[in-house]
Every structure is written in C-alpha cells, then in structure tokens.
Enzyme design. Structure first.
Site, PDB file in Angstrom:
ATOM      1  CG  LEU A   2      -1.934  -1.088   1.387  1.00 11.32           C
ATOM      2  CD1 LEU A   2      -2.681  -0.940   2.710  1.00 11.32           C
ATOM      3  CD2 LEU A   2      -2.926  -1.094   0.227  1.00 11.32           C
ATOM      4  CG  ASP A   3       0.461   4.378  -2.874  1.00 14.81           C
ATOM      5  OD1 ASP A   3       1.248   3.551  -3.366  1.00 14.81           O
ATOM      6  OD2 ASP A   3      -0.388   5.002  -3.540  1.00 14.81           O
ATOM      7  CE  LYS A   4       5.486   8.766   4.842  1.00 13.13           C
ATOM      8  NZ  LYS A   4       6.520   9.827   4.719  1.00 13.13           N
ATOM      9  CB  THR A   6      -2.916   3.910   0.860  1.00  6.45           C
ATOM     10  OG1 THR A   6      -2.903   4.816  -0.250  1.00  6.45           O
ATOM     11  CG2 THR A   6      -4.168   3.046   0.783  1.00  6.45           C
ATOM     12  NE  ARG A  28      -2.331   8.583  -4.802  1.00  2.00           N
ATOM     13  CZ  ARG A  28      -1.081   8.849  -4.467  1.00  2.00           C
ATOM     14  NH1 ARG A  28      -0.249   7.852  -4.159  1.00  2.00           N
ATOM     15  NH2 ARG A  28      -0.634  10.097  -4.458  1.00  2.00           N
TER      16      ARG A  28
END
Length: 343
Positions: free
Chosen positions: A150-152, A154, A264
């Site tokens: 997961l993105d930082k 998110t 996104r």
C-alpha cells in the site's frame, strides 16, 4: 547470463552482464530486472546518466537505449546504502496471526518496506520486531514476507507471509488477481464530484509519467505500460444536486489488476481524483472553496489521499480456508465523512 549478486564479486564495485538471446527493451528496465532488488530503476537511471554504465565497452548515458542480444554491459556500482533492516518497536494493529501469515491494518504514514529516504520506521521494521526470525526471506532482505503493498499514505488491510511456502502461495494469488481463486481487494475513497455512471469500470493501461515517480494513463506500447482495470461503485453522495452532480462522493473500488497508484490515477483519469491527493488531485483543491466554511476547513486540513484498503479476502496458504478481513475507516477518514455529510 551472469547471475552473481552485485556485492559478491571481486572488488564489490563492478558488475559485468551479458544480454542473452531473449534480452530486449530499455537499458534501465533491463538492468533493473538484472539487479533487483538491490537497485531500483530510478537509481539505475541515475547511474546511467552519471556515466557508470558501458555497453560493449562504450559509455552510455541514455537510459532509453535499447539492449540487443549479445550486448556486454558493465556497471560501476556504488557501495550499498541499504543495510539489513532491524526490528523497531512500532505499534501494529493486528487483525489476524498464525504460524503462516499475519494480517495488519496499516496506518497512514507508514512506509511498507525500507528504501531510499526511508531506511527505518517502516512496516518491515515493525514486523521484524514483532515476528523475529519467522518472516519469509523470499521477498529479499528489504522486503521479507511482503507480497503486496500500500502507498505510504494509504491505510488498510495487508497480509504478510511468515514462511516461504506461504509467501509463494500468497504471491501466486495476487498475481492471479482473483481470476481463479477467492482473492478480493476493495478500497473506500472520497473523490471530488460524482461519476456520471454510479457503477462503472475504468479500463485504462498505466505506465510511468514523465517525472518517473508518478503514473499516468498511457496508450502507447512502451515496455513499462501495463493493463489496468478498476471497478467502482458510488456509496454516498455529499452535496447532491437535482442535476445528478455532487460536491464529493464516497466510492468503493475493486481491483482487477494491481498497479502502482492504480486507483488514484484511474479516478483522476475520469475527472474525479481523490480528496487530499497531492500528486493527482492538486488541480481540484479549489473545489473546496464551494463548501461551507467548517467543511472546507476539514477538507483542506486532510493530510493525505483519502484512500483506505478496507477489505481483503484470501485463501489460507496451508489450510485452504477462505479468510476475509475488514478494517473500518480510520479516524481521519471518519472525520472527513462526518464533515462532508454536512454539505
């Protein structure tokens, strides 16, 4: 093909490689595959531009140069700057754990694994502290047990393997994207406006953008372009009007593929970027000026992309049981939801 690791060769500062008969594509992409996971593609590109790479004994400074079968490539490697991660006592929200896997609700702001600029304070550091030596090593030193990311900024559900068998089994499930197994991934996101189609599919290939860190919808046949499909459903509307538009909506997104920044980029592609997204939704921040003062203050103060991985369904790698995990919206997104409900 030379398969030695970059730092096991004499001197530890030069690596020689030969392009086999199947070799093709851009020089930076080819080297990234050969030197993974020690060097990222962006770092390799920087090495090429710095004159640290030769092809057939000639220095090459263009990362886009195409490799050809039989090319002899040499890379002058810098000293490794990514030490083996150590355990750190970072709080974890654990949803499930057994001897084969651990499922966590990752908090926003936590990087998944060490990398440039984030050598400590990551989820991997927290997992090493919690799990000790039980983590799978198949993902490499910097990514033990990691099968998806997961993105930082998110938040949400992630599964991590604790042994090599579990790692391979889970990795196969994610690679299959749920086509033949029970794997499901679903996210909740707050987006600007209201999609005209309340239950829709975004089928748009993704590749690197010009700045190399962002992603973009691409229609060319570049070697970094990948098929990407997102299914979305509008769950709630805020500031709904009779003409079928709204100020913002809460959507559920389900992934048919798993590309970097997929949700996104896809939501921005249909002109409904995520609230708080600095990379893909910055141009929409002025839309907050239409909101009541109190609501606008909450929206403008929201510090990240409003994205939460709320659902993950997997097959247990040993028992074969289907496991389903849900994580409620974190406090910051609940506050955002409460504010938007006042519109």
């Amino acid at each position: 093909m030379n398969t030695a690791t970059p730092f096991n060769e004499a001197g530890g500062d030069r690596k020689a490689l030969s392009v086999d008969e199947h070799g093709e594509g851009r020089l930076d992409a080819w080297l990234a595959r050969e030197l993974a996971p020690d060097f990222s593609r962006s770092r390799i590109k920087a090495l090429i531009e710095a004159g640290a790479v030769t092809v057939n004994a000639l220095t090459v400074t263009e990362a886009k140069r195409k490799v050809q079968p039989g090319d002899e490539i040499a890379v002058v490697l810098p000293e490794p700057e990514d030490p083996e991660p150590m355990g750190e006592d970072i709080p974890l929200s654990i949803l499930y754990e057994d001897s084969d896997l651990i499922v966590v609700d990752k908090q926003a702001g936590l990087v998944v694994h060490p990398g440039a600029g984030n050598w400590t304070g990551t989820l991997v550091n927290a997992l090493i502290h919690h799990c000790g030596a039980s983590l799978s090593g198949i993902g490499g030193v910097r990514r033990p047990g990691i099968v998806h990311r997961l993105d930082k900024e998110t938040s949400g559900v992630m599964v991590v393997a604790k042994n090599d068998h579990a790692h391979r089994h889970l990795a196969d499930q994610f690679a299959d994207h749920g086509l033949t197994g029970p794997l499901e991934r679903a996210y909740k996101a707050f987006v600007w406006g209201q999609p005209a189609i309340l239950n829709g599919t975004i089928d748009a290939p993704l590749g690197r953008s010009r700045d190399r860190t962002r992603r973009a919808v691409r229609t060319d046949d570049g070697d970094d372009v990948r098929h990407a499909v997102t299914h979305y459903t509008v769950l709630e509307r805020y500031g709904a009007r009779e003409d079928g538009t709204s100020d913002a909506t809460l959507v559920e997104c389900r992934l048919e593929t798993g590309r970097t920044h997929q949700i996104r980029v896809h939501m921005a592609h249909i002109s409904h970027p995520l609230l708080g997204d600095p990379e893909y939704g910055g141009a929409f921040r002025t839309k907050a000026n239409r909101l009541p003062d109190a609501v606008r203050a909450v929206v403008n103060a929201f510090p990240r992309q409003a994205l939460h991985a709320y659902l993950l369904k997997i097959e247990h790698p040993v028992t074969g049981e289907t496991l389903r995990f849900e994580a409620p919206l974190p406090a910051d997104m609940e506050d955002l939801r409460t504010a938007l409900a006042q519109v």
